[in-house]
Scaffold this active site. Sequence first.
Site, PDB file in Angstrom:
ATOM      1  N   CYS A 133      28.466  23.413  50.640  1.00  0.00           N
ATOM      2  CA  CYS A 133      28.492  24.189  51.982  1.00  0.00           C
ATOM      3  C   CYS A 133      29.699  24.932  51.934  1.00  0.00           C
ATOM      4  O   CYS A 133      30.667  24.330  52.701  1.00  0.00           O
ATOM      5  CB  CYS A 133      27.892  23.311  52.787  1.00  0.00           C
ATOM      6  SG  CYS A 133      27.893  24.244  54.419  1.00  0.00           S
ATOM      7  N   CYS A 136      30.559  24.991  55.739  1.00  0.00           N
ATOM      8  CA  CYS A 136      30.919  23.717  56.442  1.00  0.00           C
ATOM      9  C   CYS A 136      32.409  23.331  55.865  1.00  0.00           C
ATOM     10  O   CYS A 136      32.972  22.812  56.661  1.00  0.00           O
ATOM     11  CB  CYS A 136      29.925  22.740  55.999  1.00  0.00           C
ATOM     12  SG  CYS A 136      28.209  23.008  55.961  1.00  0.00           S
ATOM     13  N   ASP A 137      32.700  23.574  54.802  1.00  0.00           N
ATOM     14  CA  ASP A 137      34.021  23.126  54.015  1.00  0.00           C
ATOM     15  C   ASP A 137      34.947  24.053  53.485  1.00  0.00           C
ATOM     16  O   ASP A 137      36.307  23.626  53.312  1.00  0.00           O
ATOM     17  CB  ASP A 137      33.396  22.148  52.616  1.00  0.00           C
ATOM     18  CG  ASP A 137      32.600  21.177  53.128  1.00  0.00           C
ATOM     19  OD1 ASP A 137      32.642  20.610  54.191  1.00  0.00           O
ATOM     20  OD2 ASP A 137      31.641  20.660  52.210  1.00  0.00           O
TER      21      ASP A 137
END
Length: 302
Positions: A133, A136-137
Amino acid sequence: MSVYDVIIIGAGPAGMTAAIYALRSGKKVLLIEASAYGGQITNTLKIENYPAAPNISGYEFASNLYKQVVGFGADIVYERATGITDSDDTKIVHTSKNQDYTAKTVIIATGAKNRMLGAIGEKKFIGRGVSYCATCDGMFFRGKDVAVVGGGNTAVEDALFLSEYCNKVYVIHRRDSFRGAKTKLEKLKTRDNVEFVLNTVVTNVIGDKKVSAIETKQVHSGDTQKIAVEGLFVAVGQEPQNSEFSNVVDIDKSGYIVAGEDCQTRTKGIFVAGDCRVKNVRQLVTATADGAVSALTACSEL
Ligand code: NAP
């Protein structure tokens, strides 16, 4: 024991849309979600192709949907559905918390989870450089060199996003043509810090405590190459997880539940909606459409 009209397994866009339609038909609805509401759309930074909602974030989309569902009065439990027992007029959904929930109809909307590459070391470095992701990261890799693997919309969008923050982004794809939308691909090609590594697969993820490099193989020549990166973003599609329901639905060889556009499975009163269904186009708009179709068909049978 409370008997629901409709139990919906999965609170992604398909499941939550099904809940809205069933609730607005005056039905008693339970949503069973294994982790967090929203499904995979929450990983999309900006949705640009949902009609009349340009530039909404995936998180905002999911939050709005959730508020609608709660506002219309759905019951929601956070448990993993582990199976369905079909007994004539009722269906019993079993969960990971040893609960049994009974309903007259069930809609399976379990979506799909990220596919792994299968490279050596991939599993070991999840959370230590390997991510599924980018939104997300990605921020953890600001100023660093990273690689994105895949040739679909997710890979192209991830690479575009990462190219804003990272020093260098390698886009590694096993072919030389992409499935992703052409406009975004063309935009990606204009980025100075993006390098395409085509006809190439990642075979090995290398590092000590964290990822420090990947090893790749050119699919035609067999030549191998070591590329120094601190992050590997895997965007090679999704896989459904429907095996728990194989006693009541047919599942194709790729793991998707067999149903037509009416979302009806082989068992009366059990429907399937969204990405976990056999279909040609897996988009947000087709997931929400399935939610409406499955719920209205279920309601018409009650
Ligand atoms: P996808 O379209 O299925 O693409 C997966 C990519 O990964 C393909 O290019 C495939 O290569 C490659 N791949 C699969 N297995 C591989 C492996 N083991 N090793 C190396 N490469 C592998 O997946 P996605 O990009 O996640 O998209 C999923 C669905 O969501 C699609 O329908 C997509 O259009 C949609 N989506 C839409 C948006 C948007 O509209 N904004 C954003 C994201 C996703 P091949 O091409 O060679 O098969």
